[in-house]
Enzyme design. Structure first.
Site, PDB file in Angstrom:
ATOM      1  N   CYS A 195       0.847  -1.185   0.000  1.00 35.70           N
ATOM      2  CA  CYS A 195       0.000   0.000   0.000  1.00 35.70           C
ATOM      3  C   CYS A 195       0.884   1.236   0.000  1.00 35.70           C
ATOM      4  O   CYS A 195       2.108   1.148   0.124  1.00 35.70           O
ATOM      5  CB  CYS A 195      -0.953   0.024   1.192  1.00 35.70           C
ATOM      6  SG  CYS A 195      -2.399   1.075   0.831  1.00 35.70           S
TER       7      CYS A 195
ATOM      8  N   LYS B  38     -12.656  -5.740   1.792  1.00 38.24           N
ATOM      9  CA  LYS B  38     -12.122  -4.949   2.902  1.00 38.24           C
ATOM     10  C   LYS B  38     -13.093  -3.819   3.189  1.00 38.24           C
ATOM     11  O   LYS B  38     -13.251  -2.912   2.376  1.00 38.24           O
ATOM     12  CB  LYS B  38     -10.748  -4.390   2.533  1.00 38.24           C
ATOM     13  CG  LYS B  38     -10.116  -3.583   3.655  1.00 38.24           C
ATOM     14  CD  LYS B  38      -8.752  -3.050   3.234  1.00 38.24           C
ATOM     15  CE  LYS B  38      -8.099  -2.241   4.345  1.00 38.24           C
ATOM     16  NZ  LYS B  38      -6.806  -1.668   3.893  1.00 38.24           N
TER      17      LYS B  38
ATOM     18  N   LYS C 133     -11.662  -8.896   5.401  1.00 36.89           N
ATOM     19  CA  LYS C 133     -11.133  -8.076   6.483  1.00 36.89           C
ATOM     20  C   LYS C 133     -12.135  -7.013   6.851  1.00 36.89           C
ATOM     21  O   LYS C 133     -12.585  -6.313   5.946  1.00 36.89           O
ATOM     22  CB  LYS C 133      -9.799  -7.438   6.028  1.00 36.89           C
ATOM     23  CG  LYS C 133      -9.158  -6.538   7.082  1.00 36.89           C
ATOM     24  CD  LYS C 133      -7.898  -5.910   6.535  1.00 36.89           C
ATOM     25  CE  LYS C 133      -7.289  -4.979   7.597  1.00 36.89           C
ATOM     26  NZ  LYS C 133      -6.137  -4.232   7.111  1.00 36.89           N
TER      27      LYS C 133
ATOM     28  N   SER D  50      -7.042  -5.477  14.326  1.00 37.17           N
ATOM     29  CA  SER D  50      -6.598  -4.941  15.616  1.00 37.17           C
ATOM     30  C   SER D  50      -7.766  -4.696  16.570  1.00 37.17           C
ATOM     31  O   SER D  50      -7.656  -4.925  17.771  1.00 37.17           O
ATOM     32  CB  SER D  50      -5.826  -3.642  15.387  1.00 37.17           C
ATOM     33  OG  SER D  50      -6.630  -2.687  14.720  1.00 37.17           O
TER      34      SER D  50
HETATM   35 ZN   LIG Z   1      -3.385   1.854   2.749  1.00 40.30          ZN
END
Ligand SMILES: [Zn+2]
Ligand SMILES: [Zn+2]
Ligand SMILES: [Zn+2]
Ligand SMILES: [Zn+2]
Ligand SMILES: [Zn+2]
Ligand SMILES: [Zn+2]
Lengths: 334, 334, 334, 334, 334, 334
Positions: free
Chosen positions: E129, E205, E258, E284
């Protein structure tokens, strides 16, 4: 004779659990009709001051742009959310490639502008085809051997669709059934910065006998031959599903099944195969069947129309295109 | 304006591969109409010498048993394979429990015997219900509080079905929608040695407005109230599928969806949920819509009827019950 | 000991409802074998006057073109509808790129012409591969590092397929398992005006041990290594389904599973994933198993072969490629 | 000729991502063979000192209980987890109701006790049927009219199964195909406190020609007629799936498909319809085909057997019943 | 009061058949946790001698490359198979296009090399990313109008991914959610001879609130706006499934969902739609919920973490990315 | 390095078509939260004047009947539609069979009457179990051998459920997981004329570690052992789906999955297998995780709770039982 009795098991006693409003809220799910589920098809003629009767479609008219307000004002009051525009050129010159289709002064382009300006809350969808503008009345362009030229046809359709987008259409809806026209239109829109314009594909459009009255309304019967070489044969679920899959892969934003009631099974098939919004067109022959049988006393019109709409919702459709839109808006208001 | 062209990929060019008869054999699958796909509904009245017109069902008649040969002879020549008998008692006394329904001298029992004797190749199906024989015109028996008595109703329906089986019916077809009537009938048949008689369940029968003309034909409109408390609400796919599952579990040998065209999606749903043969009833309101719209010039009758039949086959039905059976047998012969 | 009895419920008494021919018509559906379901694989050698025995495939022969009539005449009388041609070059020079594969005077091109001319009702399918014509016996072309050159391989396969189409093949059937060969062949056909020629993909072809006898028939064992780097590993349903999906997306008109009986589950998987006609190849090892076990008295040959064919139909295949075609045509005639 | 090249898209290049052991761990899922996947069928004769060759099943024997240790000792060392016992009475008196089947001194009851005592880690499954013990050799009891008496048959089968459970069998496996025998057996077990004994249903057992050699091994060919009236017709997927559904509803703990390879598609169908463990029986005819074709040099035995096992796993089976168990245990150890 | 008793039928007594270890082997299928199912996310900082605490992720640290051995040595002993690397640049200069992302001397490229050299059995996955390296903190590049430039973004992401592949990464895992980045990366890899490097797509995501602590760990909160314009809205199953389908079509080798627990239904959806290995990222916020609730005494940490992992396996995931990897490796060893 | 660019195809550019409110209406379907989707669980103690804090469930209380108005008044104002009552007896005598459970003067019966009388618009659901009333704290009755007596347990549960129905409960919700309790309760209700009372089955209730805080609230931890012998093992999707199927077959009117977030995949599975309304219980451990992690600053409470609710709706649930109901009613009002 043995008469030993049989009692159905608990799970098979279906009449339980509908005795409280919250219970019924839980049971009922997504088959009610809201104004946002309805799209009204409008025929627009060139010229001025026109409100022409259509003999085969009782209570439907062809309108010129200057009188559209008469039609739309009360409907918008009733909650009308979306319209589907068909151009019916009466003065334009027809030719081999349907040049008049995207005339910026023609009925579709002018109609789009009028509605976007005067009724900004209404979503404007433009039917995209050539048959109303070609000298031969077919949805395509022919090559020198008089055979369908698929590549030229989809290039021209993309051109027309792009013109409607430039005029302000938020959705373009190609009804021609050429191979690859969704890809051609999306490519044209994306490469010219019109990514925000959606394409509603007539993905599953059968060569049905239920289109009769529409041809009268849109004056679109072909001069020779028929459309069986590009519309789908009624018995062919397999090819229909491949056409659907193709249009999804080429980038359709919504997919339509047409006609509606005689092909309800394909709506169910479609809803199980895509997460795109599913549209259905209740065609002129369906309108005629409901109208004439009700007129003959076979059943009540409102009951039959509402049962047909529930069927579309139950089968999986979100968007319903129907000539009954004005009366339905009244029925669901009360 | 960018005019970069788009060409559909090979898999999306659908017109390929239909150029040889063996190729088309491979592509076409199971939507043609054979005589064994058709079931003709016949209304039988008591009395003699009767051939009564039914105003709401043009070209359909009520017949007394002694004139059935007139009707059947030419149809059997054309390949008629199966009939569905409805009794229409005109002289019988109606009472609370529909006593006349299984009168061995009544129209159904006599009709079955006549057909089994004179047309042994024809499969005889008897509609099983009480509404034509009850004084209140409902499909059930009521208790002292005037509420539907489900247990008494299914016991009585089992009795009637068993009488028809004894008279010679090869299939009994309960149309009442009481909870558990399939189980009650199968139990009665199995425990009395009639395991060879099949039950065709009206498994998914909606409270539809498309039954209007039938009520005229069968003289079966209820004296008070309606049938919404036991037929299915049109929007409820969930409850319909539970009714289907119930009837399969209780032993149905074939399952029916009724009406046909307005519920094509349920035929598809049914075909995907069972390996039993699937039947569909093209009801009187559908007959009326096709008839009246064709009469008004909206479309050609043969084209529209055949498109509707293909739809049933495409959606997954094997057995089609239709008033058009006589003309269809002629059409498919030629 | 408690001996309370148990009686199966009605729905679980499966022997009901098969007592009338129309009932059985309704129950039986699409597992019978017609001549149009069968494809006969034929090995064609170069040279003249050849009818060579194949030790590992009893009763099968390699034929030269001039004697094909001997083979075909009686089979066409029995209803033979389609053949699959394999070239077995015995005099041709083999090289790195399989130059002989599309020799217009070679056995395949000549065989196609002979059959199209003399037996015009027979549909001609040509297996497309390089392994019979390459010096190394592999289905591909290698690069200078002796690694498979996928791009060159599919370009060459497209060239061969196009030659067969020019010779008159109505279907080309690539059996090589290179990545992208369906797309390459369709592109070649479409861009050269051969849209009417279909591609039958060996879509799911496993690296099976059941091909042994074929290698003897076609003389196609590789000179080194094996084909595990391009055929599918037997345990991998996932990769098989991705190969299927790929070939469908690249434009296959029919899809094949090979071998047949040991991979029946993939036929079912395929039939549920595509509306294209599904083909199955009953390979040489299957032929050998049925032949040798029948010869050893384990079972009756006809019963076992017909049970295997019914299995293919039941699992979803329309097209069955089998060395037993001649005897089956005799069996189903009587 | 246009030779424009075609390159497959990335998703269609299938050879990627197998270059690291952890990647391959991710890709491979559940088709490996562990000892717990295997069940070995054992034929037990009455008498003493017996180890009889079975001509039609090379390398398989019939054993008397006193010599079972010879067979089992090395197999348990190799990891054998489960056996399926077939009784082959040679001295017992056969009668109309198969009285000898559950003789507590007969081969099955004694065999169960022997194995439970001496090899406690081995799971003992008993085939439950009457055909080896009836004078007529059929799997059922006939009534006075010489017709199958389903109710008496399932009552008797429940009695036999219960006897095996009392002798120590942890699983009973009825192979008879009478309607309702799973329900009858479960009812007997549950109402007598044997809820911990499982029932493995021969749920989908076809009237196959691949059982030939077994009849020799078990000496179970019927004296007259055949078993087509209670085993399933090979082409009937629909009836097979209803039989499966029935056995699941009646309480089966595991479900079996038999034969294996010729009905792989039904394993896939079963795995998608139930969460019960799925078993497959690789029958004697399959054993014979693999054995004889390998002996004739058509392919390598180990390769073909392991490919057949992978097929069962790939199609969805957990439990594999096979005569090859001893050699497979050796192959997978090394 | 009627107190007639009810006894559940056999099929509904679920506690049967778990009484023997082989039976339980048959029932349990594929939900156990092996080291090869686990991937450990590691944060790598530039600089030397770093082991920085992360306040919001208790027991997790940011490591410099020179101290990675401290972390990995004991984990590899416990069976660690795979890691997912995140670069956390603390000294690098951030700019508009994230130039530092693929600095060959930066933490990711150096970390890959270190692990490949010193722990060759460990599979190395690199998150791809831009947000940790851009001055604005977004995952994309903006155009002059400050709008997301999708084409430039995916070109840049392909560049970064290719650099990681050159450094030795066996898998690259783009987490950015730009349209088309899988295709861009695969094209770059394939056209440069890196076909052996796999792409794990963050296919589904969501724009979730459960990423909070990660932003602290990776220091990746955007400087303005949020990521809702390119991550998926939590309620939109339809768009999520289209994103999945897109990434599969563009060539993803594995697909990830995710977050994990709050989107378990999408794991099930994914497992039913693809045969690619399915990965899940236990993010997380999930780590925090499990940690803090266990700390507050709501439940036992090990029990809750293992129940969450079983859920991932049960729903269909093969690959689990979790910060709990070190303790899980210890738990499953004992 | 080759840098040939890649552009995603039109169908893969997902950001199109959301630019108009009617378009968004079409895209969004059924994941919004209305008050009718929410059920609030209430703990009722015996005694008077009680509003007891529950340490493990911050902001939740145990109420005596006389103070229920304090709780309900503002919630009904906010639109509260349904409550789920748990009795927490503090003065009652506990015994082997949970005699106090259906004391007509106990907290549940009195609570039902109070709510039906004072808040007639609120739908009242009663949890049905024995564990709060048995001396051993288990959900069942034990036999003399101290083993679970399933038959006695379900008879007793039916008795309790019937008492709650007599007190006015519109829905009874058995949470015990005994085999056959749905059938037992429905039989009791139907045979006593309470067909209008619905049964909401805790159909899929796992032996989860996420119930910790609830045990504190309901004071229901068992005195010995645990509930693993009757609740479902977390990894067993197969057994869960069989439990679901059982409860549906026994007559459940709604089915529940519990816990919620850790078993979202089972909600999706359930929604695809039944047409009954699907409920989910967001259990105390989920409440704790969201509460404590939000308190620790990991994320915003409202954002996380609403994301969790959307997840339930997206996965297919209609009815959400949650301790957050009061704050959610506030959030969705504004
Ligand atoms: Zn990113
Ligand atoms: Zn047109
Ligand atoms: Zn009736
Ligand atoms: Zn080859
Ligand atoms: Zn037997
Ligand atoms: Zn409890």
């Amino acid at each position: 004779m043995s008469t030993s009795s049989f009692t159905p098991k608990a799970a098979h006693q279906l009449h339980a659990s509908v005795s409280h409003p919250t219970l019924r809220d839980w049971l009922q799910d997504g088959t009610s009709i809201h104004p946002s589920n309805l799209v009204y098809p409008i025929f627009i003629v060139d010229g001025e001051g026109q409100k022409q009767e259509i003999p085969s479609l009782p209570q439907q008219y062809r309108w010129s742009v200057d009188r559209l307000g008469e039609l739309l004002e009360p409907l918008v009051q009733l909650g009308l959310k979306a319209v589907l525009l068909f151009g019916v050129p009466q003065n334009a010159i027809k030719d081999e490639r349907g040049t008049a289709a995207d005339d910026v002064l023609g009925p579709v382009c002018q109609g789009v502008k009028y509605i976007r300006t005067n009724y900004p809350s209404v979503l404007v969808i433009c039917d995209v085809c050539l048959c109303a503008y070609t000298s031969h009345g077919h949805c395509c362009i022919f090559d020198e051997r008089h055979e369908m030229d698929n590549q030229k046809s989809i290039d021209r359709l993309a051109e027309v669709a792009f013109s409607y987008a430039q005029a302000g259409a938020q959705i373009v809806a190609p009804s021609d059934m050429m191979d690859g026209r969704i890809g051609a239109i999306k490519t044209r829109l994306l490469s010219n910065g019109y990514a925000h314009v959606s394409v509603m594909s007539y993905a599953i459009k059968f060569a049905s006998c239920f289109y009769g009255p529409f041809r009268d309304a849109a004056k679109s019967a072909p001069a020779f031959g028929d459309r069986k070489t590009y519309q789908l044969p009624p018995g062919s679920r397999g090819v229909a599903l491949r056409a659907l899959e193709r249009d999804i892969q080429e980038g359709a934003d919504m997919v339509m099944i047409k006609p509606g009631m005689p092909y309800l099974d394909l709506i169910r098939d479609t809803a199980e195969r895509t997460t795109l919004p599913v549209a259905v067109y209740q065609v002129s022959g369906e309108f005629a069947m409901l109208h004439h049988a009700a007129a003959a006393g076979s059943f009540d019109l409102k009951a039959a129309v509402m049962e047909s709409l529930q069927g579309f919702r139950r089968a999986g459709a979100t968007i319903i295109i129907t000539y009954f839109t004005p009366v339905i808006l009244e029925w669901i208001r009360s």
